[in-house]
Design a protein around this motif. Structure first.
Motif, PDB file in Angstrom:
ATOM      1  N   PHE A 242       0.821  -1.207   0.000  1.00  0.00           N
ATOM      2  CA  PHE A 242       0.000   0.000   0.000  1.00  0.00           C
ATOM      3  C   PHE A 242       0.857   1.260   0.000  1.00  0.00           C
ATOM      4  N   ILE A 243       1.889   1.320   0.821  1.00  0.00           N
ATOM      5  CA  ILE A 243       2.712   2.523   0.886  1.00  0.00           C
ATOM      6  C   ILE A 243       3.503   2.717  -0.411  1.00  0.00           C
ATOM      7  N   CYS A 244       3.870   1.606  -1.070  1.00  0.00           N
ATOM      8  CA  CYS A 244       4.566   1.712  -2.361  1.00  0.00           C
ATOM      9  C   CYS A 244       3.611   2.208  -3.446  1.00  0.00           C
ATOM     10  N   ALA A 245       2.356   1.676  -3.457  1.00  0.00           N
ATOM     11  CA  ALA A 245       1.375   2.135  -4.443  1.00  0.00           C
ATOM     12  C   ALA A 245       1.041   3.603  -4.226  1.00  0.00           C
ATOM     13  N   LEU A 246       0.973   4.018  -2.973  1.00  0.00           N
ATOM     14  CA  LEU A 246       0.688   5.414  -2.663  1.00  0.00           C
ATOM     15  C   LEU A 246       1.805   6.318  -3.172  1.00  0.00           C
ATOM     16  N   ASP A 247       3.045   5.916  -2.965  1.00  0.00           N
ATOM     17  CA  ASP A 247       4.191   6.705  -3.427  1.00  0.00           C
ATOM     18  C   ASP A 247       4.193   6.812  -4.949  1.00  0.00           C
ATOM     19  N   SER A 248       3.908   5.707  -5.629  1.00  0.00           N
ATOM     20  CA  SER A 248       3.923   5.724  -7.101  1.00  0.00           C
ATOM     21  C   SER A 248       2.820   6.614  -7.653  1.00  0.00           C
ATOM     22  N   ARG A 249       1.606   6.511  -7.099  1.00  0.00           N
ATOM     23  CA  ARG A 249       0.474   7.299  -7.619  1.00  0.00           C
ATOM     24  C   ARG A 249       0.695   8.790  -7.397  1.00  0.00           C
ATOM     25  N   ILE A 250       1.215   9.183  -6.252  1.00  0.00           N
ATOM     26  CA  ILE A 250       1.420  10.609  -5.971  1.00  0.00           C
ATOM     27  C   ILE A 250       2.508  11.187  -6.870  1.00  0.00           C
ATOM     28  N   ARG A 251       3.556  10.451  -7.066  1.00  0.00           N
ATOM     29  CA  ARG A 251       4.634  10.948  -7.937  1.00  0.00           C
ATOM     30  C   ARG A 251       4.172  11.019  -9.391  1.00  0.00           C
ATOM     31  N   ASN A 252       3.332  10.092  -9.821  1.00  0.00           N
ATOM     32  CA  ASN A 252       2.804  10.160 -11.188  1.00  0.00           C
ATOM     33  C   ASN A 252       1.893  11.380 -11.361  1.00  0.00           C
ATOM     34  N   LEU A 253       1.084  11.691 -10.350  1.00  0.00           N
ATOM     35  CA  LEU A 253       0.221  12.865 -10.433  1.00  0.00           C
ATOM     36  C   LEU A 253       1.040  14.155 -10.464  1.00  0.00           C
ATOM     37  N   ARG A 254       2.118  14.163  -9.713  1.00  0.00           N
ATOM     38  CA  ARG A 254       2.973  15.371  -9.708  1.00  0.00           C
ATOM     39  C   ARG A 254       3.603  15.585 -11.085  1.00  0.00           C
ATOM     40  N   LYS A 255       3.971  14.494 -11.741  1.00  0.00           N
ATOM     41  CA  LYS A 255       4.546  14.632 -13.078  1.00  0.00           C
ATOM     42  C   LYS A 255       3.526  15.195 -14.069  1.00  0.00           C
ATOM     43  N   MET A 256       2.238  14.958 -13.789  1.00  0.00           N
ATOM     44  CA  MET A 256       1.180  15.494 -14.650  1.00  0.00           C
ATOM     45  C   MET A 256       0.889  16.956 -14.342  1.00  0.00           C
ATOM     46  N   GLY A 257       1.561  17.543 -13.347  1.00  0.00           N
ATOM     47  CA  GLY A 257       1.356  18.935 -12.989  1.00  0.00           C
ATOM     48  C   GLY A 257       0.219  19.155 -12.008  1.00  0.00           C
ATOM     49  N   LYS A 258      -0.243  18.120 -11.336  1.00  0.00           N
ATOM     50  CA  LYS A 258      -1.350  18.246 -10.389  1.00  0.00           C
ATOM     51  C   LYS A 258      -0.823  18.503  -8.981  1.00  0.00           C
ATOM     52  N   ARG A 259      -1.620  19.232  -8.211  1.00  0.00           N
ATOM     53  CA  ARG A 259      -1.314  19.462  -6.803  1.00  0.00           C
ATOM     54  C   ARG A 259      -2.025  18.391  -5.976  1.00  0.00           C
ATOM     55  N   VAL A 260      -1.293  17.723  -5.123  1.00  0.00           N
ATOM     56  CA  VAL A 260      -1.816  16.573  -4.387  1.00  0.00           C
ATOM     57  C   VAL A 260      -1.947  16.929  -2.914  1.00  0.00           C
ATOM     58  N   VAL A 261      -3.091  16.523  -2.319  1.00  0.00           N
ATOM     59  CA  VAL A 261      -3.314  16.617  -0.873  1.00  0.00           C
ATOM     60  C   VAL A 261      -3.633  15.212  -0.385  1.00  0.00           C
ATOM     61  N   LEU A 262      -2.813  14.690   0.500  1.00  0.00           N
ATOM     62  CA  LEU A 262      -2.983  13.333   1.033  1.00  0.00           C
ATOM     63  C   LEU A 262      -3.406  13.445   2.496  1.00  0.00           C
ATOM     64  N   VAL A 263      -4.547  12.839   2.848  1.00  0.00           N
ATOM     65  CA  VAL A 263      -5.053  12.897   4.218  1.00  0.00           C
ATOM     66  C   VAL A 263      -5.449  11.490   4.662  1.00  0.00           C
ATOM     67  N   GLY A 264      -5.455  11.283   5.985  1.00  0.00           N
ATOM     68  CA  GLY A 264      -5.962  10.027   6.521  1.00  0.00           C
ATOM     69  C   GLY A 264      -5.026   9.376   7.515  1.00  0.00           C
ATOM     70  N   ASP A 265      -5.475   8.201   7.982  1.00  0.00           N
ATOM     71  CA  ASP A 265      -4.691   7.370   8.890  1.00  0.00           C
ATOM     72  C   ASP A 265      -3.775   6.491   8.042  1.00  0.00           C
ATOM     73  N   LEU A 266      -2.495   6.839   7.996  1.00  0.00           N
ATOM     74  CA  LEU A 266      -1.518   6.110   7.183  1.00  0.00           C
ATOM     75  C   LEU A 266      -0.851   4.981   7.944  1.00  0.00           C
ATOM     76  N   ASN A 267      -1.092   4.855   9.236  1.00  0.00           N
ATOM     77  CA  ASN A 267      -0.600   3.736  10.048  1.00  0.00           C
ATOM     78  C   ASN A 267       0.925   3.640  10.028  1.00  0.00           C
ATOM     79  N   VAL A 268       1.590   4.765   9.990  1.00  0.00           N
ATOM     80  CA  VAL A 268       3.048   4.807  10.043  1.00  0.00           C
ATOM     81  C   VAL A 268       3.433   6.152  10.659  1.00  0.00           C
ATOM     82  N   SER A 269       4.479   6.154  11.446  1.00  0.00           N
ATOM     83  CA  SER A 269       4.981   7.384  12.071  1.00  0.00           C
ATOM     84  C   SER A 269       6.326   7.758  11.464  1.00  0.00           C
TER      85      SER A 269
END
Length: 612
Positions: free
Chosen positions: A150-177
């Protein structure tokens, strides 16, 4: 504008705690949170569990991503206030493999109809988990593999969106500190595991997460494709050195009063949006879950491409808001297809409040309702009630069109085709069973014998060979049920006359044979034996009193062992106070002491006299 994230641990769970238990409605919850966008996790419901009070909220739009097969597991919901923002597109899942409203997977939709940025085949293959299972159902028993995938898929999707020029806001319980600063048990965990700070930071999930953050601590060289951080931690950005800023506490050990928790709930924004944020913090004082809400406040305006615009204009489709004022009314048809209000079970329904709201007049249907003019409706005839002797309410219609008919006398009523049933004659009580005026006065009277007197019914008085009973009592109707013949006194009471005295003497009742009364000593001995029996049964079925803890002298609480082993399932007593900030049992402080007693080894001997 405020954005809030909250792991509610069940969508209705907060309503059991103050301040949510006062109104118990979602609009009241949103008003207390003072939020405009609310993202909730762990709803623990399925689609069939959605109700009107969750979806049909006036002034709010909502979106749900719920498990398809697992009951009481996970689930995410997003609520948006229509007066502040209007979502352009909404999807569920990270990989885009779930079907959209049209049945086509999101990753296969045209570019203008999807969010985009989905991981490619190579990125999906590196996850090591089933893509459909990761997007729809979760871990499926593979907890560690799922979390890493899950954390790897999250990293890949956010970086792909950034390459498209989109601004990303990630919220929620990520279960990691992020680091030891965000976990109260970090030092103890490192000591028990025998690891160093570098080892703690370099755990697989934490390493990928820190590489995603701007300023995240990474030991050694960064991974390929993760050369720079792209998301800014808003809460830590506004409070860089704050200790004890935790958002989750373990309920099993009652760790919240002592603030022995961790920070695993985040609101992360793109680096280019840092100037958009006015404030960010946690709301640890709001109860209702094992997590607390986390929020960010946006500035009223933000700079985009060198131009200053209102924040509501930026977060809505073009033309919906102009200079911070909404120009287009919200409609169900304008909401994204993923909106819960467009589900078949809710699309044709409205809330009670919306039914009484005045509809906007259109040029084509002005002054009409559903295309029908109000003056074309036929008035209802007037109704007048008519009394009936058979206690049946009837209504007659008197048309007002012809005045001649209104002057005619009303036609006689039609009689009922079924004759009314006659009521049976009620049974009359006799004077032979008069209640006793003197009851039991003491416990001693319970053991003494009582003589029962037999009441003798006097014969019916007859004067001059004629009965004094009225005709209705002497000759009951043939439809009545046969009853015992009433006595003269009862008949006299029914007719309102005083009964005549009897001319024949009554036969004296026979004297019962009375046994000698028991002595006072035997009565006391019986009472003592009954009390002893009651105490023995009470002791047998009553739980032993709770032992007192050694550190505070307070009653302990009972817990059950969940850890696998020989003692699994055994109950034990422990100090009822919460753990302190150190996370360990302490002596001589206000926090939990080290008292521990197995329930099977406790017989209540150490209880105080008040519990005896």
């Amino acid at each position: 504008m405020r954005l809030t994230t909250w792991n509610v641990n069940g969508i209705r769970n907060p309503f059991s705690y103050p301040p949510w238990n006062t109104a118990r409605t979602f609009p009241a919850m949103f008003d207390i949170l003072a939020t405009d966008i609310l993202v909730m996790q762990e709803l623990k419901i399925q689609r069939k569990d959605l109700r009107d009070d969750m979806v049909l909220l006036d002034g709010w739009d909502c979106y749900f991503s719920l498990p398809k097969h697992k009951k009481g597991y996970s689930g995410v919901g997003v609520y948006t206030r229509n007066a502040k923002c209007a979502p352009i597109r909404a999807e569920e899942g990270l990989l885009g493999v779930l079907p959209s409203a049209s049945g086509v997977p999101y990753c296969e939709l045209p570019e203008g109809e999807s969010v985009g940025g989905y991981p490619d085949e190579k990125q999906v293959a590196e996850l090591g988990v089933d893509p459909a299972m990761l997007d729809a159902e979760g871990s499926n028993g593979m907890r560690d593999d799922f979390r890493y995938g899950f954390i790897c898929a999250l990293d890949s999707r956010i970086r792909n969106l950034r390459k498209m020029g989109k601004r990303v806001v990630l919220v929620g319980d990520l279960n990691v500190s992020r680091s030891e600063l965000d976990t109260a048990a970090a030092a103890e965990d490192c000591r028990k595991a025998g690891i160093t700070h570098e080892d703690y930071i370099s755990t697989p999930n934490r390493r990928i997460f820190n590489q995603l953050l701007v300023g995240g601590e990474v030991v050694g060289e960064r991974d390929e494709g993760r050369e720079e951080g792209i998301l800014w931690d808003t809460t830590r950005g506004f409070h860089p050195e704050r200790k004890g800023m935790y958002t989750h506490w373990e309920q099993k050990i009652n760790a919240r009063p002592g603030n022995y928790g961790s920070r695993i709930d985040f609101i992360l924004v793109a680096e280019s949006m840092r100037s958009w944020i006015k404030d960010a913090n946690i709301q640890e004082g709001l109860l209702g879950s094992d997590h607390c809400p986390v929020f960010v406040d946006f500035n009223e305006s933000a700079e985009v491409d060198g131009e200053r615009k209102p924040i509501m204009d930026i977060m809505s489709p073009p033309g919906v808001f102009v200079d911070g004022v909404r120009k287009q009314d919200w409609k169900i048809a304008s909401a994204p297809p993923f909106s819960a209000k467009r589900l078949p079970e809710f699309a044709q329904r409205r809330s009670i409040k919306s039914m009484f709201m005045k509809k906007s007049e259109s040029s084509s249907g002005e002054g009409t309702t559903n295309g029908i003019k109000p003056e074309a409706a036929t008035p209802l005839p007037e109704l007048s009630p008519v009394k009936s002797q058979a206690s049946v309410s009837e209504m007659t219609v008197e048309p007002s069109q012809t005045p001649e008919r209104s002057q005619k006398p009303p036609s006689p009523k039609r009689k009922l085709s079924v004759p009314a049933k006659e009521k049976p004659v009620k049974k009359q009580k006799t004077d032979s069973s008069a209640p006793s005026t003197k009851g039991q006065q003491s416990l001693k009277g319970f053991f003494s014998s009582q003589s029962k007197s037999t009441a003798v019914t006097p014969p019916s008085p007859v004067a001059n060979g004629k009965s004094e009973l009225p005709p209705t009592a002497a000759t009951p109707p043939s439809t009545s049920i046969a009853t015992n013949r009433p006595t003269a006194s009862a008949a006299a009471k029914a007719s309102g006359e005083s009964p005549a005295p009897s001319t024949e003497p009554a036969t004296p009742p026979p004297k019962p044979i009375s046994s000698p009364p028991p002595s006072e000593h035997s009565i006391n001995r019986t009472i003592l034996a009954a009390e002893a029996t009651q105490r023995s049964w009470s002791t047998l079925f009553t739980k032993p009193p709770a032992p007192l803890c050694e550190g505070h002298g307070e009653p302990c609480k009972s817990m059950q062992t969940k850890k696998k082993g020989s003692n699994q399932g055994r109950s034990f007593w422990m100090c009822a106070r919460p753990l302190g900030p150190s996370g360990e049992k302490e002596r001589g402080t206000e926090w939990r002491c080290g008292t521990f007693v197995w329930c099977s080894e406790w017989s209540g001997r150490g209880a105080t006299r008040d519990n005896d």
